[in-house]
Design a protein around this motif. Sequence first.
Motif, PDB file in Angstrom:
ATOM      1  N   LEU A   1      18.542  26.644 -42.929  1.00 22.81           N
ATOM      2  CA  LEU A   1      18.534  26.522 -41.473  1.00 22.81           C
ATOM      3  C   LEU A   1      19.807  27.097 -40.859  1.00 22.81           C
ATOM      4  O   LEU A   1      19.776  27.751 -39.812  1.00 22.81           O
ATOM      5  CB  LEU A   1      18.380  25.052 -41.073  1.00 22.81           C
ATOM      6  N   SER A   2      20.950  26.869 -41.529  1.00 22.50           N
ATOM      7  CA  SER A   2      22.216  27.413 -41.031  1.00 22.50           C
ATOM      8  C   SER A   2      22.251  28.934 -41.145  1.00 22.50           C
ATOM      9  O   SER A   2      22.792  29.626 -40.277  1.00 22.50           O
ATOM     10  CB  SER A   2      23.386  26.797 -41.800  1.00 22.50           C
TER      11      SER A   2
ATOM     12  N   THR B   1      19.783  31.012 -40.988  1.00 20.55           N
ATOM     13  CA  THR B   1      18.876  31.696 -40.068  1.00 20.55           C
ATOM     14  C   THR B   1      19.340  31.626 -38.618  1.00 20.55           C
ATOM     15  O   THR B   1      18.763  32.293 -37.762  1.00 20.55           O
ATOM     16  CB  THR B   1      17.467  31.086 -40.178  1.00 20.55           C
ATOM     17  N   LYS B   2      20.360  30.846 -38.354  1.00 19.16           N
ATOM     18  CA  LYS B   2      20.879  30.766 -36.987  1.00 19.16           C
ATOM     19  C   LYS B   2      21.729  31.985 -36.684  1.00 19.16           C
ATOM     20  O   LYS B   2      22.505  32.425 -37.521  1.00 19.16           O
ATOM     21  CB  LYS B   2      21.720  29.507 -36.810  1.00 19.16           C
TER      22      LYS B   2
ATOM     23  N   CYS C   1      24.913  34.007 -35.189  1.00 22.46           N
ATOM     24  CA  CYS C   1      26.318  33.624 -35.041  1.00 22.46           C
ATOM     25  C   CYS C   1      26.639  33.494 -33.553  1.00 22.46           C
ATOM     26  O   CYS C   1      26.502  34.446 -32.790  1.00 22.46           O
ATOM     27  CB  CYS C   1      27.217  34.670 -35.704  1.00 22.46           C
ATOM     28  N   HIS C   2      27.071  32.310 -33.144  1.00 20.59           N
ATOM     29  CA  HIS C   2      27.322  32.078 -31.722  1.00 20.59           C
ATOM     30  C   HIS C   2      28.668  32.630 -31.269  1.00 20.59           C
ATOM     31  O   HIS C   2      28.920  32.759 -30.088  1.00 20.59           O
ATOM     32  CB  HIS C   2      27.257  30.580 -31.423  1.00 20.59           C
TER      33      HIS C   2
ATOM     34  N   ARG D   1      27.416  34.160 -41.988  1.00 19.94           N
ATOM     35  CA  ARG D   1      26.931  33.526 -40.755  1.00 19.94           C
ATOM     36  C   ARG D   1      27.077  32.013 -40.841  1.00 19.94           C
ATOM     37  O   ARG D   1      27.441  31.342 -39.867  1.00 19.94           O
ATOM     38  CB  ARG D   1      25.474  33.905 -40.491  1.00 19.94           C
TER      39      ARG D   1
ATOM     40  N   ASN E   1      29.606  29.999 -38.289  1.00 21.54           N
ATOM     41  CA  ASN E   1      29.090  28.963 -37.392  1.00 21.54           C
ATOM     42  C   ASN E   1      29.750  27.606 -37.629  1.00 21.54           C
ATOM     43  O   ASN E   1      29.852  26.792 -36.717  1.00 21.54           O
ATOM     44  CB  ASN E   1      27.569  28.830 -37.571  1.00 21.54           C
TER      45      ASN E   1
END
Length: 356
Positions: A76-77, A79-80, A82-83, A267, A271
């Motif tokens: 899950l992390s 696939t997020k 990068c903010h 990523r 994050n």
Amino acid sequence: MLMRRAVSLRHVVAPPRRAYAAGISPPAKRQKVPSLPKHDTTPPKDDAKPSAPRLAYLITGTFGVGLGFYTLQLYLSATKPCHNPQIAELSQQKDVAARYDNTASSFDSDVGLSELLMGINGIRKKLAQQCHGDVLEVSCGTGRNLGYYNLDRKDGALKTLSLNDLSPQMVEVCRQKWETLYGNGIKSGKLRPDLKVRFMTGSALGPMPLAPSGKKYDTIFQTMGICSTAEPLELLGNMVKHLDTSKAESRILLLEHGRSYLPWMNRVLDNAAEKHAEQHGCWFNRDIGQLVQDAAEKTGMEVVRERRHHLGTTWVFELKPLEETVRRVNGGSILANDEVDKAAHDGGWLSRLGWK
């Protein structure tokens, strides 16, 4: 009426009389047989410990559930998006070194299990066993390397050991750990009587004391320190300044964690980097390889060994002075290693005088 009673009485009395006449005893009166106590057929309660197969299944199942949950969270992390793509740049990372003042007492318990499962302790041991001569450990923290140095009285390669950290609280924990491990070492004969150990508090970005011998250090060792300083290049450069670069066998040994060679893993690191830095005092998403290489080129050092573990996030380095650096420090009065080998192959200095 009397006849009927006689007949009926005769029928009642006749069977016993006939039995007596035949020599057969009349049936005895049935006696009540005492009942035997009933046995408890219910299975006994299993108060003993679980059997080995059951325990193995329990451990395997727990481990499988934990691994599955961790894998799911990692997916899950990963696939997020990068903010904050710039979070890996040094200019975007604030100084969090003071965080260690508050985590000194719980630091070992916080990282102990993860380092054990990842095999970090084995890497620490291999590096610590390479230390020789006058040794300086920079960013010693709570002394997680203390149990791995070769301090044997006969074969120990260390002459002196100096441990330095910016946090007084971390140094105090390190000192207490030394007392626990080696408090009576000299009296018991486990440590050499001449072994000198020092605990120092101060920044590794500025001047640090020389070795107890009054010279620079033969080995400088650091674990997880480049990620904790706001000026990693300056820290690496300052370590070289305190290394005895007049000797080709002098070494800087590093164990660090940083960016991976996998984009999806980076990523995940980016994050989580800011939150991790706030909690643990280190930025684990830095490009450690590039930092070490840049520092080596600027200070006349050479990376002779680089290893990466755990999807590339754990870095191991061994640096030594370049031959040109050794020659320059010694005023050009010594031969480089390749020249020494060539002279020995040619017969040495005597061959130049005509000896064969």
